[in-house]
Write a protein that holds these residues in place. Structure first.
Motif, PDB file in Angstrom:
ATOM      1  N   ASN A 198       0.834  -1.200   0.000  1.00  0.00           N
ATOM      2  CA  ASN A 198       0.000   0.000   0.000  1.00  0.00           C
ATOM      3  C   ASN A 198       0.869   1.250   0.000  1.00  0.00           C
ATOM      4  O   ASN A 198       0.379   2.343  -0.294  1.00  0.00           O
ATOM      5  N   VAL A 199       2.141   1.091   0.329  1.00  0.00           N
ATOM      6  CA  VAL A 199       3.135   2.155   0.214  1.00  0.00           C
ATOM      7  C   VAL A 199       4.121   1.733  -0.870  1.00  0.00           C
ATOM      8  O   VAL A 199       4.910   0.809  -0.672  1.00  0.00           O
ATOM      9  N   ALA A 200       4.068   2.402  -2.006  1.00  0.00           N
ATOM     10  CA  ALA A 200       4.965   2.053  -3.103  1.00  0.00           C
ATOM     11  C   ALA A 200       6.378   2.569  -2.855  1.00  0.00           C
ATOM     12  O   ALA A 200       7.356   1.962  -3.294  1.00  0.00           O
ATOM     13  N   TYR A 201       6.480   3.711  -2.165  1.00  0.00           N
ATOM     14  CA  TYR A 201       7.782   4.282  -1.822  1.00  0.00           C
ATOM     15  C   TYR A 201       7.629   5.116  -0.557  1.00  0.00           C
ATOM     16  O   TYR A 201       6.659   5.863  -0.431  1.00  0.00           O
ATOM     17  N   PRO A 202       8.511   4.940   0.448  1.00  0.00           N
ATOM     18  CA  PRO A 202       9.700   4.094   0.436  1.00  0.00           C
ATOM     19  C   PRO A 202       9.366   2.655   0.816  1.00  0.00           C
ATOM     20  O   PRO A 202       8.349   2.393   1.465  1.00  0.00           O
ATOM     21  N   LEU A 203      10.228   1.746   0.413  1.00  0.00           N
ATOM     22  CA  LEU A 203      10.086   0.350   0.798  1.00  0.00           C
ATOM     23  C   LEU A 203      10.657   0.149   2.199  1.00  0.00           C
ATOM     24  O   LEU A 203      11.682   0.743   2.555  1.00  0.00           O
ATOM     25  N   ALA A 204       9.999  -0.705   2.967  1.00  0.00           N
ATOM     26  CA  ALA A 204      10.500  -1.078   4.292  1.00  0.00           C
ATOM     27  C   ALA A 204      11.387  -2.310   4.109  1.00  0.00           C
ATOM     28  O   ALA A 204      10.884  -3.429   3.935  1.00  0.00           O
ATOM     29  N   ASP A 205      12.701  -2.117   4.139  1.00  0.00           N
ATOM     30  CA  ASP A 205      13.641  -3.181   3.794  1.00  0.00           C
ATOM     31  C   ASP A 205      13.425  -4.440   4.621  1.00  0.00           C
ATOM     32  O   ASP A 205      13.435  -5.561   4.090  1.00  0.00           O
ATOM     33  N   ASP A 206      13.252  -4.265   5.936  1.00  0.00           N
ATOM     34  CA  ASP A 206      13.125  -5.448   6.785  1.00  0.00           C
ATOM     35  C   ASP A 206      11.834  -6.213   6.508  1.00  0.00           C
ATOM     36  O   ASP A 206      11.798  -7.440   6.638  1.00  0.00           O
ATOM     37  N   GLU A 207      10.756  -5.524   6.107  1.00  0.00           N
ATOM     38  CA  GLU A 207       9.526  -6.221   5.724  1.00  0.00           C
ATOM     39  C   GLU A 207       9.748  -7.063   4.472  1.00  0.00           C
ATOM     40  O   GLU A 207       9.273  -8.203   4.387  1.00  0.00           O
ATOM     41  N   VAL A 208      10.461  -6.490   3.503  1.00  0.00           N
ATOM     42  CA  VAL A 208      10.748  -7.220   2.265  1.00  0.00           C
ATOM     43  C   VAL A 208      11.573  -8.459   2.573  1.00  0.00           C
ATOM     44  O   VAL A 208      11.282  -9.565   2.081  1.00  0.00           O
ATOM     45  N   LEU A 209      12.613  -8.309   3.392  1.00  0.00           N
ATOM     46  CA  LEU A 209      13.479  -9.438   3.733  1.00  0.00           C
ATOM     47  C   LEU A 209      12.709 -10.519   4.491  1.00  0.00           C
ATOM     48  O   LEU A 209      12.881 -11.711   4.243  1.00  0.00           O
ATOM     49  N   GLU A 210      11.853 -10.075   5.411  1.00  0.00           N
ATOM     50  CA  GLU A 210      11.071 -11.039   6.194  1.00  0.00           C
ATOM     51  C   GLU A 210      10.117 -11.833   5.306  1.00  0.00           C
ATOM     52  O   GLU A 210       9.963 -13.045   5.474  1.00  0.00           O
ATOM     53  N   PHE A 211       9.482 -11.154   4.336  1.00  0.00           N
ATOM     54  CA  PHE A 211       8.541 -11.854   3.454  1.00  0.00           C
ATOM     55  C   PHE A 211       9.269 -12.833   2.538  1.00  0.00           C
ATOM     56  O   PHE A 211       8.779 -13.939   2.290  1.00  0.00           O
ATOM     57  N   CYS A 212      10.425 -12.442   2.029  1.00  0.00           N
ATOM     58  CA  CYS A 212      11.133 -13.270   1.049  1.00  0.00           C
ATOM     59  C   CYS A 212      11.956 -14.380   1.685  1.00  0.00           C
ATOM     60  O   CYS A 212      12.372 -15.314   0.977  1.00  0.00           O
ATOM     61  N   ALA A 213      12.218 -14.283   2.986  1.00  0.00           N
ATOM     62  CA  ALA A 213      13.039 -15.295   3.653  1.00  0.00           C
ATOM     63  C   ALA A 213      12.380 -16.677   3.534  1.00  0.00           C
ATOM     64  O   ALA A 213      11.193 -16.841   3.800  1.00  0.00           O
ATOM     65  N   GLY A 214      13.177 -17.659   3.125  1.00  0.00           N
ATOM     66  CA  GLY A 214      12.672 -19.031   3.006  1.00  0.00           C
ATOM     67  C   GLY A 214      11.931 -19.311   1.725  1.00  0.00           C
ATOM     68  O   GLY A 214      11.455 -20.436   1.512  1.00  0.00           O
ATOM     69  N   LYS A 215      11.808 -18.326   0.859  1.00  0.00           N
ATOM     70  CA  LYS A 215      11.101 -18.516  -0.411  1.00  0.00           C
ATOM     71  C   LYS A 215      12.118 -18.696  -1.537  1.00  0.00           C
ATOM     72  O   LYS A 215      13.143 -18.003  -1.606  1.00  0.00           O
ATOM     73  N   SER A 216      11.792 -19.623  -2.444  1.00  0.00           N
ATOM     74  CA  SER A 216      12.699 -19.869  -3.564  1.00  0.00           C
ATOM     75  C   SER A 216      12.513 -18.830  -4.667  1.00  0.00           C
ATOM     76  O   SER A 216      13.466 -18.496  -5.374  1.00  0.00           O
ATOM     77  N   ALA A 217      11.285 -18.323  -4.811  1.00  0.00           N
ATOM     78  CA  ALA A 217      11.013 -17.347  -5.873  1.00  0.00           C
ATOM     79  C   ALA A 217       9.851 -16.451  -5.474  1.00  0.00           C
ATOM     80  O   ALA A 217       8.919 -16.878  -4.784  1.00  0.00           O
ATOM     81  N   VAL A 218       9.926 -15.200  -5.917  1.00  0.00           N
ATOM     82  CA  VAL A 218       8.875 -14.213  -5.644  1.00  0.00           C
ATOM     83  C   VAL A 218       8.552 -13.486  -6.945  1.00  0.00           C
ATOM     84  O   VAL A 218       9.459 -13.076  -7.678  1.00  0.00           O
ATOM     85  N   LEU A 219       7.255 -13.330  -7.216  1.00  0.00           N
ATOM     86  CA  LEU A 219       6.788 -12.612  -8.404  1.00  0.00           C
ATOM     87  C   LEU A 219       6.510 -11.160  -8.041  1.00  0.00           C
ATOM     88  O   LEU A 219       5.814 -10.878  -7.064  1.00  0.00           O
ATOM     89  N   ILE A 220       7.042 -10.222  -8.836  1.00  0.00           N
ATOM     90  CA  ILE A 220       6.804  -8.793  -8.633  1.00  0.00           C
ATOM     91  C   ILE A 220       5.780  -8.327  -9.666  1.00  0.00           C
ATOM     92  O   ILE A 220       5.979  -8.502 -10.866  1.00  0.00           O
TER      93      ILE A 220
END
Length: 711
Positions: free
Chosen positions: A298-320
């Protein structure tokens, strides 16, 4: 009268805490502003936020009760400059305008606001209406937000999410001393739904001391050395504060799913489309619960780096999922993952197109391709790929059944539009004086670039038509003609075009199409809108007097529908030896607005027994030659063809549909271009006088006698 009235709907804006608010998106936007304690609102019409301007006009009493100042600005720069009140004073302000035009026009004001910072919350609500508008909004608005350091919100197309983003947008602005942009795609503006309302909050005022002792702080002025400190403050305080607020208040949303080895990161504006695609692929329930985890930005900018890392952790692939190019989001997230030493594969433009709108079929294809290459082996891909294959099959079968491509249905001027006679006059003048370069502008008249007129070699911006001729004029043998609406004239055409032309003693012909309104965006008021058109509140400024004040000497004003006079005046302007700017003001009220204004009056007159005459035109098919030049020179939607009832005529004849409004342009064209005299006018008289009824009966009797004698 505006295109749409919200007089009934605005009563919803009085809903109190705990009550259910039901409406469409743009009304919810205004409710969100009222719930946020906004002190002032400005704006400039531009679809789809034009209806927000209409709502504010109809809600005048409610806004007055809350002490909210509302100003309908002359252009987007003026609207954005209103936010300057929030630089020194702790008051909340919001402005609404169209993104693609507005961010360009208001660039100085926005950049300086972002540099100086704000004490009160400052919110810019930006809308877009083009078919590929959401892609354009992403490419332009995102880039502008990045370089200016304005935070950019892109809420899910859901009323509760939109209202929350408005309220949180003000809080984010105040927490980080930075203006906030909130982008709304056309679907978000018109989505319908419900949410639990809160009480409206009165406008926040300034202290009594500030009213008599205005604040001055050179640190807020965008000049060296202040601007150097502004840049440091952005990076050292404002940006970290914004990210902290975003994290702590959970402005972004995570929707968990059992397929936790993969995920989708999408901008809020695309969320509904993504979930709908997953539903069709059997990967989401009807209530929107997705099996694929989704991180909704819901916020396109700025990105919350730690939220991105937390979501992607343990995932093999993510679609943008982001429209347009460059791929800002994809590149930024890729950088965050690399810096965080996560090896999650990022998939984006490999499966999605680089340009264009992400429609339902595009999302189906892209998500299916992502899942085919990245999903767990236990997932059955047949149901996932079937919807895309089904859509392709339907398209193939449709193309086969049609046998050829369906002709493009281009937009055109409305029936009775006063701008059509001007375009016809230009074609007829061209026949006599030779071809000339035409510079067009933004507005209804931009359709002059389409068939049957095909006039308007450049369209560079709202009110920029005349300015665009500066370098063209010296290389042309004949004078250059500029088409500009009264909306474009007041927006920036006067300052950017007329002043520049007069100051530089440039030659040229400017045709101002004065229809009285900002017609293309929904008939909002202009400075030259008359009191007859919009009531006592209309400004009613005179375009001709304004031009004279700027030392324009050659000015002609005439009725748009007077084709003969228009052709003659254009030829005079194109052939005169007089140098300098020649201005023709084509005066004709927008037919849609006129009909909307006059119909209630006519109904009342008929009801009270007063005489009302309604005219329309038709074609005598016995006289029509089937040449159809009248159609090529007019382009009226009500003027078409039909098969002739005469077996000796092979070609279809012209005919007038019942949508005719009786403007008379078709007959004027036939007369001025010396075509066949097949058009005739009829008048329907309601509540006719006794003499008129007697004359009508006598005419019918005489015609019957003459027809009988001829037989």
């Amino acid at each position: 009268m505006a295109e749409r009235s919200f007089a009934k709907e605005v009563t919803e804006l009085r809903k109190r805490d705990g009550e259910i608010f039901e409406s469409e998106g743009i009304l919810a936007v205004v409710k969100g502003l009222l719930q946020s304690g906004v002190s002032y609102i400005g704006g400039y019409q531009g679809a789809p936020v034009s209806h927000g301007i209409d709502v504010l006009k109809d809600a005048g009493e409610i806004l007055d009760d809350l002490g909210i100042q509302v100003e309908f600005s002359g252009n987007e720069a003026i609207a954005a400059a209103m936010l300057g009140a929030s630089i020194n004073y702790p008051v909340r302000g919001a402005v609404l305008f169209k993104s693609t035009v507005g961010t360009n026009v208001a660039s100085d004001a926005i950049s300086n606001l972002c540099s100086a910072g704000v004490r009160g919350g400052a919110l810019m609500i930006l809308g877009e209406d083009y078919g590929d508008g959401s892609a354009i909004i992403q490419e332009r608005t995102y880039a502008f937000a990045l370089k200016s350091q304005a935070w950019l919100l892109d809420p899910r197309p859901d009323l509760e999410s939109i209202v929350n983003s408005i309220e949180q947008g003000f809080e984010l602005s105040e927490a980080s001393s930075t203006p906030v942009m909130l982008q709304l795609r056309i679907r978000a503006c018109h989505v319908t739904g419900a949410f639990v309302a809160k009480d409206n909050r009165p406008a926040t005022g300034v202290s009594a001391e500030a009213k008599t002792d205005p604040i001055f702080d050179f640190g807020n002025v965008c000049l060296p050395p202040s601007v150097y400190r502004h840049e440091e403050d952005k990076m050292q305080r404002r940006l970290p504060a914004a990210k902290k607020f975003i994290r702590e208040n959970k402005l972004n949303e995570v929707f968990e799913g059992d397929l936790d080895k993969i995920g989708i990161i999408t901008l809020g504006g695309h969320y509904n489309g993504v979930v709908r695609a997953l539903q069709l692929q059997g990967l989401a329930s009807l209530d929107g619960q997705s099996r694929v985890p989704i991180y909704c930005l819901n916020v396109a900018y700025p990105l919350a780096d730690d939220e991105v890392l937390e979501f992607c952790a343990g995932k093999s692939a993510v679609l943008i999922v982001e429209e347009g190019q460059p791929a800002y989001l994809e590149d930024a997230i890729g950088g965050i993952l690399r810096r965080g030493d996560l090896q999650t594969t990022i998939v984006g433009k490999q499966v999605f197109p680089m340009a264009g709108e992400y429609r339902g079929d595009v999302l189906l294809d892209g998500i299916a391709k992502f899942l085919e290459g990245s999903s767990p082996t236990t997932l059955d891909l047949a149901p996932v790929t079937q919807p895309s294959a089904h859509v392709r099959d339907l398209k193939g079968r449709a193309a086969e059944m049609l046998g050829a491509k369906v002709p493009i249905r281009l937009p055109t001027f409305c029936t009775g539009c006063p701008e059509r006679p001007v375009m016809t006059a230009l074609k007829l003048a061209e026949r006599d004086v030779g071809k000339f370069h035409v510079s067009s502008d933004i507005g209804c008249h931009t359709m002059s670039t389409l068939k049957p007129f095909n006039m308007g070699s450049t369209v560079l911006g709202y009110g920029l038509g005349l300015a665009a001729t500066s370098a063209v004029t010296p290389i042309m043998e004949r004078p250059v003609v500029t088409l500009m609406g009264d909306g474009g004239f007041w927006h920036s055409g006067l300052s950017n075009g007329v002043v520049n032309h007069v100051a530089n003693q440039n030659d040229g012909v400017l045709v101002i199409l004065k229809n009285g309104y900002s017609a293309a965006t929904g008939h909002q008021t202009l400075p030259s809108t008359t009191r007859e058109q919009m009531g006592d509140g209309a400004p009613g400024l005179d375009i001709a007097k304004t031009l004279k004040a700027f030392d324009v000497k050659w000015i002609k004003t005439l009725r748009s529908y007077d084709l003969h006079a228009m052709v003659g005046t254009l030829k005079d302007a194109l052939t005169t030896k007089t140098k300098g700017l020649k201005v023709i003001i084509a005066d004709g009220e927008c037919q849609l607005a006129k009909a909307r204004r006059m119909k209630p009056i006519e109904r009342e007159r008929i009801k009270t027994g007063k005489r009302v005459v309604q005219a329309r035109f038709d074609v005598d098919e016995n006289v029509c030659t089937g040449d159809h030049s009248c159609i090529r020179l007019s382009g009226c939607p009500s003027l078409t063809i039909k098969d002739s009832s005469d077996p000796l005529k092979r070609d279809p004849v012209a005919t007038v549909l019942n949508t005719c409004v009786g403007c008379g342009h078709c007959g004027e064209v036939a007369h001025e271009a010396i075509l066949c005299p097949s058009f005739y006018k009829t008048e329907q008289v309601r509540n006719a006088s006794r003499f008129e009824r007697f004359a009508a009966r006598a005419n019918r009797w005489m015609i019957a006698r003459m027809q009988g004698r001829a037989g």
